[in-house]
Enzyme design. Structure first.
Site, short mmCIF file in Angstrom:
data_model
loop_
_atom_site.label_atom_id
_atom_site.label_comp_id
_atom_site.label_asym_id
_atom_site.label_seq_id
_atom_site.Cartn_x
_atom_site.Cartn_y
_atom_site.Cartn_z
N GLY A 33 0.68 -1.41 -0.05
CA GLY A 33 0.10 0.01 0.00
C GLY A 33 0.84 1.18 -0.05
O GLY A 33 0.62 2.22 -0.62
N TYR A 187 -7.90 -17.50 6.06
CA TYR A 187 -7.35 -16.45 4.99
C TYR A 187 -7.68 -16.86 3.65
O TYR A 187 -8.00 -15.75 2.84
CB TYR A 187 -5.94 -16.24 5.37
CG TYR A 187 -5.09 -15.48 4.42
CD1 TYR A 187 -5.31 -14.01 4.59
CD2 TYR A 187 -4.29 -15.95 3.45
CE1 TYR A 187 -4.60 -13.05 3.73
CE2 TYR A 187 -3.55 -14.91 2.26
CZ TYR A 187 -3.72 -13.56 2.66
OH TYR A 187 -3.14 -12.72 2.06
#
Length: 321
Positions: A33, A187
């Site tokens: 990010g 996950y």
């Protein structure tokens, strides 16, 4: 996109100018990010770094402004593990009455050893990785539609999936892993759900004749904070994960390289709505070339995707498209 179809490998340098665009990136204070934010800011975008932690967010903002002094950046604070936080942020954003040109659903939680819950009582990975981004996307749709009306380029929603989706299965009888919790199984389920969300979002946008694009990407296996020690791990587990993350950075992708598929999905003219992109290297785990990624059959199940969408609407109480 194959290597033979282009004259050179696509890199961040290939990005067109992003001047005039507002871009929101969740989990932008570190890893993929952050590197996506840095490169987009260097291309002239006004980048909004979303973080749940003020100290880490401010440190990332300072670092970005040092590495890109002329960048237009701001920090917003909200916790994806709280739908109340997501709603309040979205309300503040819409109150600005500004278009949002690119939304990058990047933040994620990976494999806490024990089952944890969000503020709303959802299993942490499904609640953060899937439900929060589903809600955020829907709540910000008016700002994206504003950009669609004002900009010559279609807005983009980029959702970060994972090669872990290949092992994922949607268990509609236990999406919250209350009956049986496995860190990696939960996950993988959340990342499969993210990919299915991106595809279903594209289908619904097309049926609505919207100009907004929905594109998915994955970083391969990259050296990010997902592999490093976090608040939910013991000291020994943190040490092991830290060693693993450094090994990944040496052998596989760095977090900067891992950001390339995200940047491609967000900016490349060749990227298509409904597309899914990742690195070309060994088993899609590494590489500095971005290509269409392999999609497992379960991610193409349109009836399951429609059912997942309905579940997300029911659980978040956010309805759109």
């Amino acid at each position: 996109m194959s290597k033979s179809a282009t004259s050179k490998i696509w890199t961040a340098a290939e990005m067109p100018s992003q001047a005039g665009k507002r871009i929101l990136i969740t989990g932008a204070n570190s890893g993929i990010g952050y590197h996506a934010a840095l490169k987009l800011a260097r291309k002239g975008a006004a980048v909004i770094l979303a973080s749940r932690n003020r100290q880490k967010g401010e440190a990332a903002l300072d670092r970005l402004q040092t590495e890109a002094p002329s960048a237009h950046t701001e920090l917003v604070l909200f916790d994806l593990a709280s739908l109340k936080d997501v709603r309040e942020f979205a309300a503040r954003e819409l109150a600005l009455r500004r278009p949002l040109h690119i939304l990058i659903n990047n933040a994620g939680v990976m494999a806490p050893p024990q089952r944890l819950e969000t503020a709303d009582g959802f299993e942490l990975q499904f609640g953060t990785n899937v439900l929060a981004h589903f809600a955020l996307t829907g709540l910000l749709m008016p700002a994206l539609e504003m950009a669609a009306k004002e900009s010559s380029e279609p807005p983009r929603i980029v959702t970060i999936a994972s090669i872990a989706h290949k092992r994922g299965e949607l268990n509609f009888n236990d999406l919250q892993s209350t009956k049986n919790y496995s860190p990696m199984k939960s996950y993988a389920q959340s990342k499969l759900a993210d990919l299915m969300f991106a595809f279903e979002l594209d289908r619904r946008l097309r049926r609505a004749s919207s100009r907004i694009m929905s594109i998915a990407a994955h970083p391969g296996v990259a050296h990010t904070n997902l592999f490093a020690g976090g608040d939910n791990h013991s000291s020994a587990e943190k040490a092991i994960r830290s060693l693993l993350s450094h090994a990944i950075g040496i052998v596989l992708n760095t977090d900067a390289e891992g950001a390339l598929p995200t940047l491609y999905a967000a900016t490349a003219s060749e990227a298509i709505s409904g597309g899914y992109y990742g690195p070309r290297g060994f088993k899609e785990m590494r590489g500095d070339e971005v290509i269409p990624a392999k999609v497992e059959p379960q991610a193409r199940d349109e009836s399951a995707a429609a059912r997942l969408w309905q579940v997300c609407e029911d659980l978040t109480r956010v309805n759109y498209l």
